[in-house]
Design a protein around this motif. Structure first.
Motif, mmCIF file in Angstrom:
data_model
loop_
_atom_site.group_PDB
_atom_site.id
_atom_site.type_symbol
_atom_site.label_atom_id
_atom_site.label_comp_id
_atom_site.label_asym_id
_atom_site.label_seq_id
_atom_site.Cartn_x
_atom_site.Cartn_y
_atom_site.Cartn_z
ATOM 1 N N ASP A 1 0.854 -1.186 0.000
ATOM 2 C CA ASP A 1 0.000 0.000 0.000
ATOM 3 C C ASP A 1 0.894 1.241 0.000
ATOM 4 O O ASP A 1 1.615 1.500 0.966
ATOM 5 N N ILE A 2 0.851 1.992 -1.098
ATOM 6 C CA ILE A 2 1.681 3.196 -1.210
ATOM 7 C C ILE A 2 0.832 4.468 -1.241
ATOM 8 O O ILE A 2 1.294 5.511 -1.701
ATOM 9 N N GLU B 1 4.890 -15.236 -4.852
ATOM 10 C CA GLU B 1 4.040 -15.655 -5.975
ATOM 11 C C GLU B 1 3.424 -14.446 -6.676
ATOM 12 O O GLU B 1 3.388 -14.376 -7.898
ATOM 13 N N LYS B 2 2.906 -13.475 -5.876
ATOM 14 C CA LYS B 2 2.268 -12.284 -6.435
ATOM 15 C C LYS B 2 2.508 -11.078 -5.535
ATOM 16 O O LYS B 2 2.477 -11.206 -4.313
ATOM 17 N N ILE B 3 2.698 -9.926 -6.168
ATOM 18 C CA ILE B 3 2.738 -8.652 -5.452
ATOM 19 C C ILE B 3 1.782 -7.694 -6.150
ATOM 20 O O ILE B 3 1.872 -7.492 -7.360
ATOM 21 N N ALA B 4 0.879 -7.117 -5.361
ATOM 22 C CA ALA B 4 -0.016 -6.075 -5.865
ATOM 23 C C ALA B 4 0.425 -4.756 -5.235
ATOM 24 O O ALA B 4 0.549 -4.660 -4.018
ATOM 25 N N ILE B 5 0.681 -3.766 -6.070
ATOM 26 C CA ILE B 5 1.004 -2.424 -5.585
ATOM 27 C C ILE B 5 -0.280 -1.613 -5.669
ATOM 28 O O ILE B 5 -0.860 -1.472 -6.747
ATOM 29 N N TYR B 6 -0.722 -1.113 -4.510
ATOM 30 C CA TYR B 6 -1.965 -0.348 -4.453
ATOM 31 C C TYR B 6 -1.656 1.105 -4.110
ATOM 32 O O TYR B 6 -0.976 1.387 -3.117
ATOM 33 N N PHE C 1 -2.361 -1.373 -9.052
ATOM 34 C CA PHE C 1 -3.795 -1.144 -8.964
ATOM 35 C C PHE C 1 -4.087 0.203 -8.311
ATOM 36 O O PHE C 1 -3.431 0.584 -7.350
ATOM 37 N N GLY C 2 -5.086 0.880 -8.824
ATOM 38 C CA GLY C 2 -5.549 2.118 -8.218
ATOM 39 C C GLY C 2 -6.710 1.876 -7.278
ATOM 40 O O GLY C 2 -7.116 2.761 -6.530
ATOM 41 N N ILE D 1 -6.937 -6.845 -4.175
ATOM 42 C CA ILE D 1 -7.237 -8.028 -3.361
ATOM 43 C C ILE D 1 -7.777 -9.154 -4.234
ATOM 44 O O ILE D 1 -7.374 -10.320 -4.092
ATOM 45 N N GLU D 2 -8.690 -8.844 -5.137
ATOM 46 C CA GLU D 2 -9.249 -9.874 -6.008
ATOM 47 C C GLU D 2 -8.175 -10.519 -6.871
ATOM 48 O O GLU D 2 -8.175 -11.746 -7.067
ATOM 49 N N TRP D 3 -7.244 -9.730 -7.371
ATOM 50 C CA TRP D 3 -6.149 -10.280 -8.185
ATOM 51 C C TRP D 3 -5.269 -11.192 -7.338
ATOM 52 O O TRP D 3 -4.871 -12.266 -7.789
ATOM 53 N N LEU D 4 -4.980 -10.773 -6.114
ATOM 54 C CA LEU D 4 -4.130 -11.582 -5.244
ATOM 55 C C LEU D 4 -4.776 -12.895 -4.849
ATOM 56 O O LEU D 4 -4.101 -13.916 -4.727
#
Length: 126
Positions: free
Chosen positions: A58-59, A85-90, A114-115, A121-124
């Motif tokens: 979360d940035i 496995e996965k990183i989502a940058i929000y 992601f904005g 969360i859904e992608w992760l």
């Protein structure tokens, strides 16, 4: 009095049956921030299966790094990158899409920007 907050908070959340490592960067990060968080992060990761590690970064309150802290961030990414496995940058930063593309060169898993929090969360958890 204007208090300037900076640092990294870490948590582990269970969402849709997945264990997600949640990192939130606040303010302008310093070398000292990385010295404080690295042992905590390494200790926290011992309880998560390396094959299934998923992370939300979360940035939304992040404003940048001091030069040495940027290097610390890069080194930490290299150290952990093969176990993710996965990183989502929000967040809502104009550079985060580029950061996710560059970051994907250094991790074994997928990385996306992601904005919208729910989309991340859904992608992760997909």
């Amino acid at each position: 009095m204007n208090t300037q907050r900076h640092g990294i908070t870490i948590g582990i959340e269970r969402i849709e049956g997945e264990s997600l490592l949640i990192l939130k960067a606040t303010g302008k990060l310093t070398h000292e921030d990385y010295q404080a968080i690295t042992p905590v992060l390494e200790s926290s990761l011992q309880g998560i299966s390396a094959k299934h590690m998923k992370m939300l970064v979360d940035i939304t309150e992040f404003s940048g790094w001091e030069l040495r802290a940027a290097w610390d961030d890069f080194q930490l990414g290299l150290k952990l990158g093969f176990n993710i496995e996965k990183i989502a940058i929000y967040g809502d930063k104009n550079w985060q899409e580029l950061a996710s593309k560059i970051g994907s060169w250094f991790i074994a898993g997928d990385m996306a920007s992601f904005g919208n929090y729910q989309d991340a969360i859904e992608w992760l958890t997909d």
